[in-house]
Design a protein around this motif. Structure first.
Motif, PDB file in Angstrom:
ATOM      1  N   VAL A  79       0.826  -1.217   0.000  1.00 35.80           N
ATOM      2  CA  VAL A  79       0.000   0.000   0.000  1.00 35.80           C
ATOM      3  C   VAL A  79       0.858   1.264   0.000  1.00 35.80           C
ATOM      4  N   ILE A  83      -0.055   4.991  -1.763  1.00 33.86           N
ATOM      5  CA  ILE A  83      -0.642   6.041  -0.930  1.00 33.86           C
ATOM      6  C   ILE A  83       0.467   6.946  -0.393  1.00 33.86           C
ATOM      7  N   SER A 128      -4.813   6.294  -4.849  1.00 35.29           N
ATOM      8  CA  SER A 128      -5.791   5.568  -4.027  1.00 35.29           C
ATOM      9  C   SER A 128      -5.573   4.063  -4.110  1.00 35.29           C
ATOM     10  N   CYS A 129      -6.083   3.372  -3.086  1.00 32.81           N
ATOM     11  CA  CYS A 129      -5.899   1.924  -2.994  1.00 32.81           C
ATOM     12  C   CYS A 129      -7.099   1.290  -2.303  1.00 32.81           C
ATOM     13  N   VAL A 180      -8.279  -2.417  -0.505  1.00 34.62           N
ATOM     14  CA  VAL A 180      -7.841  -3.730  -0.011  1.00 34.62           C
ATOM     15  C   VAL A 180      -9.085  -4.548   0.319  1.00 34.62           C
ATOM     16  N   ILE A 217      -7.091   6.504   6.140  1.00 31.64           N
ATOM     17  CA  ILE A 217      -7.526   5.108   5.961  1.00 31.64           C
ATOM     18  C   ILE A 217      -8.858   4.881   6.691  1.00 31.64           C
ATOM     19  N   TYR A 241     -13.494   9.454   0.167  1.00 30.02           N
ATOM     20  CA  TYR A 241     -12.583   8.681  -0.693  1.00 30.02           C
ATOM     21  C   TYR A 241     -12.576   9.247  -2.114  1.00 30.02           C
ATOM     22  N   CYS A 263      -7.285   7.858   1.274  1.00 33.96           N
ATOM     23  CA  CYS A 263      -6.527   7.267   0.171  1.00 33.96           C
ATOM     24  C   CYS A 263      -6.574   5.747   0.168  1.00 33.96           C
ATOM     25  N   LEU A 264      -7.091   5.134   1.251  1.00 30.30           N
ATOM     26  CA  LEU A 264      -7.139   3.675   1.313  1.00 30.30           C
ATOM     27  C   LEU A 264      -8.399   3.217   2.029  1.00 30.30           C
ATOM     28  N   THR A 290     -10.247  -0.407   3.355  1.00 34.48           N
ATOM     29  CA  THR A 290     -10.283  -1.866   3.516  1.00 34.48           C
ATOM     30  C   THR A 290     -11.750  -2.262   3.474  1.00 34.48           C
ATOM     31  N   ALA A 333      -9.790   2.689  -8.025  1.00 37.05           N
ATOM     32  CA  ALA A 333      -8.525   2.919  -7.321  1.00 37.05           C
ATOM     33  C   ALA A 333      -7.357   2.665  -8.274  1.00 37.05           C
TER      34      ALA A 333
END
Length: 1060
Positions: A513, A517, A521-522, A524, A582, A601, A607-608, A610, A623
C-alpha cells in the motif's frame, strides 16, 4: 388525450389567442380566454352522447366586465345575447335563402368571423361532407368518428330510398342539432322553414340554455340500429390502429444531432458528468442496426468500460423521442438511490420524472402521468412488483424500455429467480417493450440470447489498462495466459521488514500500500468484516507520522462529520485510522457513515479503504491499485465472477494511466489460484427450481393471478420461454418440464393458494382453468415468500383476537421479517432486562405471541428449559424489541450498544422491517378480514422507513438526503420540500460538508420529487372528474351535463382550460 379510452373524452379546444394587451389579473385572463373561445370556432366533445356540439359565435365586446356573474347565466350581458340572437337570425336567413333556391350547387362555406353560413344540399352533399365534414370531424376520437360514419351511411341509404330529405346526413344532423336542436324531427322536406324553429328562435335564451337544450337532445336522440358489440370492436380496432401508427412514427422521431437527442442532452452530459466525447465502442453500440430496429440487446464489456453511459442515452431516447416510460433495474438499494440522485438533474432539465422503487418506496400500480413520462429506477424485487402491477392494469405497453444492469445476477439465488420472472413476463405480455441487458461478467451468452430473444455486442475496451498480478511470498508474478503455469515473474518487493513487523504483517500489505498512498488511491478487499477493521488498524500502526499531514484539515472535518452522525459518538477504529487517510467499508457501518466515507474517498481525503466484496458490486469507487487480501469471501473460495468484479475497480479513467490488481496467495492455495485465473467465467443458470418457494411456485402463482396463463397448457407454453425452459434439460435431467410444473401446481393447491384441477392437454376434453384464491392473491401482490405465507396469515389472524394498540410493539412483532429471525442469537441477560423494562400491557404482547415471562427468566439465569417454545417466535420477539427501542430513541448508536449488536446490523434490520411492513400492508389490502391493519401498517411503514423525528421526514424523502444531512438542512432553515426545491446552490454550499455538486443534486432531487407530487395531485383531480365509462346510458342525465358545464365555466372564469 393519450391513455384515455374512446368512450370517454372531454376537452375544450381553444385556438391560439390573438396578440392583445395582456389581461390584468386572473379574472381578466378568464375574460380574455372566453372572448377568443367565442370569437373563433370552439368545439366541445360531449361524452354523455357521441355527438359533436359545434358553435360558431361572434363576440366583439372588449368590455372587461365580468360576463359570468355567478357563472349561472349569461343574461347579465345584453350585448352578448343580442349578438347570439343576431347570429341565429343570420343563420336562419341564409338557411331560408338556400332552401328557396332552385340551383343548389353553391359550395358550403363557414365563416365564423363574419357569422355567415351557407349550406349546400342535395346535389352538392358530397362536397358538404368533404369540405365541412373533414373540417369538423378531424379532431373527433375514433369511436365518435365510427359513430358518425355509421350514421352517415344509414342516412345515405335512407336518402336513396326517399330522395327528399336534404338535412339527414351525419354532418347535417350535427349542424341541425347545434343550431336548432329543439327541432328533433329535422327540417321538413318542403321548402318552407319549420314554424317550430322560428318560434324557438324568437325566444330569449342564455347560452347555457342552448347548451342544456343540446345536451338534452343528444340524450333523447335515437341511437342507430347498429350492433353495440360490433361498434365497440370497430372502435377498439380503430383506436389500436391509431396507436400502432403513432408508435411506428415515434420510432423515427429525431429531436437533434446527439443520437437523435437534442444538443442540450450533450451539453448536460458535459455539465453534470464532464463527458465531452464518447468512446468509439459506445458510438458503435449506439448505432447498431439491432438497436435501430428495436431488437433486444445484451452487451458486455470489462468493468469501468462505460456501459452505463450507453444505457442512459438509450433511456433518454425512449423518454424523449418515443415518449414511453422506462424501467431501470439495479441490484442494490444504495445503487438505486445513487442513480436517482444522478438522473434527477436530467429529469428536471429535460422534463421527465425519476421515480424511486427501493425498500418501502414505490407506488403500485404507478401513477399514470398526464403529460410527463417516467423513469422508474428499481431494485430487482421492486421491479418485479412494478411489472406485475402494470400487467394487472393492462399498462405494460406503456413501458417502452427495460434496462437491466449486472445481468449476470440472473444466476444468483432467489434474487436471480425474481429477475428471471420479471423479464419472462415482459417478453410474454408485451411485444413492444425493448430489453437491454449489460454486464462485465457473462459466459453462456447463447442461453441468455435465446431467453431474451436478443442480439449480442461485446468489446474488450478499457479506458485504463489493467495489469493483473499475483503475490506469493515476497515475489510478484504477472498474470500471463501464454505462460505455462499462467504466471511470469515480475519483481521482488523492495521493503525492509523488521522481525516484529514481519510477524504482524506476513502478507506484506504495508509494503504494497505504501507504494501508492497517499498520492494515489488503494482498495484492499478482505474476506470478512472483522478482518477489514483489523487490517486498517494494523496498517495505521506502522505507517509514518507524516501520513497524518496529508489533507489534515479535511480529515478533521470528516471526523467531526462522523461524530455528528453518531450524535457525539464515533467508532474508535475510524477515529484512529482516518487521521492516516484510511477507513474500513462494510455493512457494519450505517448508511450515513458509508456515504460520508465514500464521498471522502472520492474527494481524495481518504486514500485507502479496507472493504468486503460487496463494494465491488456496489457504488463506483475506483482505485489506482486493488489488493485482494486472500482468495476467499468469508470461508468460500473466490469465484471467477467475483474476482473479475473486484479487480475491475483498478484504474480510474482520466486520472490513472494504468490500474493494478494484486492477489495475495498462500503456497497452499497456489494451484487453486492458477485454476481460478485460467478458468472461464461461471455460467448464468436459472434458479427457478432451486429457489422453490421464491422461484417456480411464486412464478406460477402470479401467472394465474395476473391471468397470463390460466391452465396447464398455457403455463407450459409460458415456461418454455423462460431461462429455465431454455436450460431445463441441463438443470433437471430426471424430470421433464411438465412434471416439474405439475408438482409445483399441486403444491400450490395443497397450500390453498390455487384452486382447480390440473389436467394435461391429452386428459382434458375442454379447457380447465385454474383460479387463484384470496390468500394466493394476497401472497403474490404482497411479494410474500410462500414459505412464510401461511405463518403470516396465522399471526395476523391471531393478532385480531387481542391486538395491543397502547404501544406499537405488537405491530412491530407482526412487521419483523421472518428471514432474519434464524440469524439472530439473543443475549438472554439483555433479553430479560428489556422485558422487565416493558409496561404491563407491553409484557402482555409477549404472552399473546407465545413467549412466557418464566421462559425468559429461566434462560437468563441459565436454568434448563423443558417447556417447548418455538425458537422462531422467541427470536422474532427479540428483534421486535430492537425495533421498538429504535423507534423510541431514533439513534442507531444507542440501540446497537444497548443490544450489543453492530450498528450496521441494526440499520439493516430497520430497513428490512420497513420493506417487509410494506409487503404485509399489500397482503392485508387483499384480504377483507384484515381491514383493520391497513391504516395501522401504513403509518408504521412510514415510521420504519425514516425512523427520525417527524419534522425531518419531508427532507429525507429527497433522494440522497440521509438523517445527518437532513438535520443539517433543517437547522439551516430548509424545513420543507419547497424550501429545498427553491434553494440557491451558492447559499446551500455554505452548509458544512456540502459541495457545490452535492448542492445542485440536492436541489434537482427536491425539484423532481416536488414535480412528482404535483403530477400525482393533478392525476387525482382528473380521476375524480373523469366521466365513468360504465354508467348506464339512462343515468346520464342533464345533471351530469350541467355539472360538467359548470365546472368548465369555473375554469374558464379563472383563465384556464382543462382536458379531462
Amino acid at each position: 388525450m393519450e391513455g384515455v379510452g374512446p368512450a370517454v373524452r372531454r376537452r375544450c379546444l381553444l385556438p391560439a389567442c390573438r396578440q392583445e394587451a395582456e389581461p390584468r389579473g386572473v379574472l381578466h385572463l378568464g375574460l380574455h380566454v372566453l372572448k377568443h373561445a367565442l370569437n373563433c370556432e370552439s368545439t366541445l366533445y360531449l361524452p354523455w352522447h357521441n355527438h359533436k356540439f359545434t358553435t360558431f359565435l361572434q363576440y366583439n365586446n372588449d368590455s372587461e366586465e365580468d360576463m359570468f356573474g355567478n357563472y349561472d347565466s349569461f343574461s347579465g350581458n345584453d350585448s352578448l345575447l343580442a349578438q347570439v340572437d343576431d347570429l341565429e337570425q343570420k343563420y336562419m336567413q341564409s338557411a331560408d335563402f338556400a332552401l328557396h333556391q332552385e340551383n343548389l350547387e353553391d359550395k358550403a362555406v363557414v365563416e365564423p368571423a363574419s357569422g355567415k353560413l351557407h349550406i349546400q344540399h342535395s346535389k352538392s352533399k358530397e362536397l358538404v361532407t368533404q369540405e365541412l365534414g373533414d373540417f369538423i370531424l378531424d379532431d373527433l376520437p375514433c369511436s365518435q368518428q365510427l359513430y358518425f360514419e355509421e350514421v352517415d351511411a344509414s342516412t345515405k341509404q335512407a336518402n336513396a330510398n326517399t330522395g327528399n330529405n336534404h338535412m339527414n346526413s351525419g354532418l347535417g344532423r350535427i349542424l341541425n342539432q347545434s343550431f336548432c336542436h329543439n327541432d328533433v324531427e329535422h327540417t321538413k322536406t318542403n321548402n318552407e322553414p319549420s314554424p317550430n324553429i322560428r318560434t324557438d328562435l324568437n325566444k330569449r335564451k342564455c347560452l347555457k340554455d342552448h347548451l342544456k337544450s343540446a345536451m338534452a337532445g343528444n340524450a333523447k336522440a335515437q341511437a342507430p340500429q347498429i350492433s353495440k358489440t360490433k361498434q365497440l370492436k370497430e372502435a377498439i380496432l380503430s383506436e389500436e390502429l391509431c396507436v400502432a401508427k403513432e408508435t411506428i412514427e415515434a420510432f423515427s422521431v429525431d429531436l437533434g444531432p446527439f443520437y437523435g437527442l437534442p444538443s442540450k442532452v450533450k451539453d448536460l452530459f458535459v455539465q453534470f458528468r464532464g463527458i465531452e466525447k464518447l468512446y468509439e465502442w459506445q458510438h458503435t453500440c449506439l448505432t447498431l442496426e439491432s438497436l435501430q430496429r428495436r431488437k433486444n440487446l445484451i452487451y458486455s464489456l470489462p468493468t469501468s468500460g462505460g456501459k452505463t453511459l450507453v444505457a442512459e442515452i438509450l433511456i433518454l431516447q425512449e423518454l424523449l423521442c418515443r415518449q414511453k416510460d422506462v424501467l431501470m433495474i439495479l441490484p442494490y438499494v444504495a445503487i438505486v438511490q445513487e442513480k436517482v440522485w444522478a438522473l434527477s438533474s436530467f429529469g428536471v432539465e429535460l422534463g421527465f420524472l425519476v421515480e424511486e422503487y427501493a425498500g418501502s418506496k414505490g407506488r403500485f400500480p404507478p401513477i399514470k402521468r398526464r403529460t410527463k413520462k417516467s423513469l422508474y429506477i428499481a431494485t430487482i424485487e421492486k421491479g418485479h412488483g412494478l411489472v406485475n402491477a402494470l400487467i394487472e392494469t393492462r399498462r405494460i405497453g406503456d413501458l417502452g424500455l427495460v434496462v437491466v444492469d449486472e445481468l449476470h445476477m440472473i444466476g444468483e439465488g432467489s434474487r436471480g429467480a425474481i429477475l428471471e420472472m420479471t423479464l419472462a413476463k415482459i417478453l410474454y405480455t408485451s411485444k413492444t417493450t425493448q430489453i437491454i441487458g449489460m454486464s462485465a461478467t457473462l459466459n453462456n451468452v447463447g442461453d441468455l440470447q435465446q431467453f431474451l430473444q436478443a442480439e449480442y455486442y461485446t468489446d474488450s475496451f478499457r479506458p485504463v489498462e489493467l495489469k493483473e498480478y499475483v503475490k506469493i511470498r515476497e515475489s510478484i508474478y504477472e498474470v500471463d495466459s501464454k505462460a505455462e503455469n499462467g504466471f511470469t515473474f515480475s519483481r521482488h518487493l523492495n521493503f525492509k521488514y523488521s522481525s516484529n513487523l514481519e510477524r504482524m504483517d506476513p502478507d506484506h500489505l504495508i509494503a504494497l500500500v505504501t507504494e501508492v498512498i497517499p498520492n494515489y488511491s488503494c482498495l484492499v478487499f478482505c474476506p470478512t468484516k472483522k478482518n477489514c477493521e483489523n487490517v486498517a488498524e494494523m496498517i495505521c500502526k506502522y505507517l509514518k507520522k507524516e501520513y497524518e499531514n496529508h489533507k489534515k484539515k479535511e480529515k478533521q472535518d470528516l471526523l467531526m462529520n462522523l461524530k455528528n452522525i453518531g450524535n457525539g459518538t464515533i467508532c474508535p477504529v475510524l477515529k484512529r485510522t482516518i487521521s492516516f487517510g484510511i477507513a474500513y467499508h462494510h455493512s457494519g457501518l450505517t448508511s450515513d457513515e458509508r456515504k460520508s466515507i465514500e464521498e471522502a474517498y472520492s474527494a481524495g481525503v481518504l486514500c485507502l479503504l479496507t472493504c468486503t466484496s460487496t463494494l465491488a458490486a456496489g457504488v463506483n469507487l475506483p482505485a489506482r491499485r486493488v489488493i485482494l487480501r486472500a482468495p476467499y469471501v468469508a470461508t468460500e473460495f473466490l469465484k471467477k465472477n467475483q474476482y473479475k468484479q473486484m479487480i475491475g475497480r483498478a484504474g480510474r479513467a482520466g486520472i490513472d494511466s494504468a490500474g493494478e490488481s494484486i492477489l495475495i496467495v498462500q503456497e497452499k492455495d497456489k494451484h487453486l489460484v492458477q485454476d481460478l485465473i485460467n478458468s472461464p467465467l461461471e455460467n448464468c443458470c436459472s434458479n427457478l427450481l432451486l429457489e422453490f418457494t421464491k422461484g417456480i411456485q411464486n412464478l406460477l402463482l402470479s401467472l394465474v393471478g395476473l391471468q397470463i396463463a390460466r391452465n396447464f397448457e398455457e403455463i407450459c407454453n409460458f415456461m418454455c420461454g423462460t431461462l429455465f425452459g431454455v436450460q431445463q434439460k441441463t438443470l433437471s435431467k430426471e424430470k421433464s418440464l411438465s412434471d416439474i410444473i405439475k408438482e409445483s401446481l399441486e403444491s400450490l393447491i395443497e397450500k390453498g393458494l390455487l384452486k382447480g384441477k390440473i389436467m394435461s392437454e391429452k386428459e382434458q376434453k375442454s379447457p380447465s382453468n385454474l383460479a387463484i384464491t384470496q390468500l394466493g392473491q394476497a401472497a403474490y401482490k404482497g411479494s410474500i415468500d410462500l414459505a412464510y405465507c401461511n405463518a403470516l396469515y396465522r399471526d395476523l389472524k391471531k393478532g385480531l383476537e387481542g391486538l395491543v394498540l397502547e404501544s406499537c410493539l405488537h405491530l412491530l412483532y407482526l412487521a419483523t421479517p421472518y428471514d432474519m429471525i434464524y440469524h439472530c442469537n439473543p443475549d438472554w441477560m439483555i433479553y430479560f432486562k428489556q422485558y422487565t423494562q416493558l409496561s404491563a400491557v407491553e409484557q402482555k404482547v409477549a404472552d399473546i405471541v407465545g413467549v412466557p415471562e418464566s421462559f425468559i427468566t429461566k434462560k437468563a439465569s441459565g436454568q434448563v428449559i423443558r417447556t417447548d417454545v418455538d425458537i422462531g417466535v422467541i427470536n422474532r420477539l427479540y428483534l421486535s424489541f430492537v425495533l421498538y427501542a429504535l423507534l423510541k430513541d431514533t439513534n442507531v448508536w444507542v440501540v446497537s450498544e444497548k443490544f450489543n449488536l453492530s450498528r450496521g446490523y441494526v440499520q439493516n434490520l430497520l430497513n428490512s422491517a420497513a420493506t417487509f411492513c410494506s409487503c404485509v400492508l399489500h397482503f392485508c389490502e387483499e384480504l377483507e378480514e384484515f381491514w383493520v391493519y391497513k391504516a395501522l401498517l401504513t403509518e408504521l411503514t412510514k415510521r420504519l422507513t425514516y425512523c427520525v423525528k417527524a419534522e425531518l421526514i419531508p427532507l429525507m424523502e429527497v433522494a440522497g438526503v440521509l438523517e445527518a444531512r437532513a438535520k443539517q438542512l433543517y437547522n439551516a432553515g430548509y424545513k420543507t420540500l419547497a424550501h429545498l426545491a427553491n434553494a440557491n446552490p451558492e447559499i446551500l454550499v455554505k452548509i458544512e460538508h456540502v459541495s457545490r455538486r452535492q448542492a445542485r443534486q440536492i436541489i434537482s432531487s427536491a425539484k423532481m420529487l416536488l414535480s412528482e407530487k404535483v403530477e400525482a395531485l393533478q392525476e387525482e383531480v382528473e380521476e375524480l372528474l373523469r366521466m365513468p365509462t360504465d354508467t348506464p346510458e339512462g343515468l346520464m342525465s342533464c345533471h351530469s351535463s350541467q355539472y360538467s358545464l359548470d365546472f368548465l365555466l369555473i375554469f374558464l372564469k379563472h383563465g384556464c382550460y382543462m382536458m379531462v
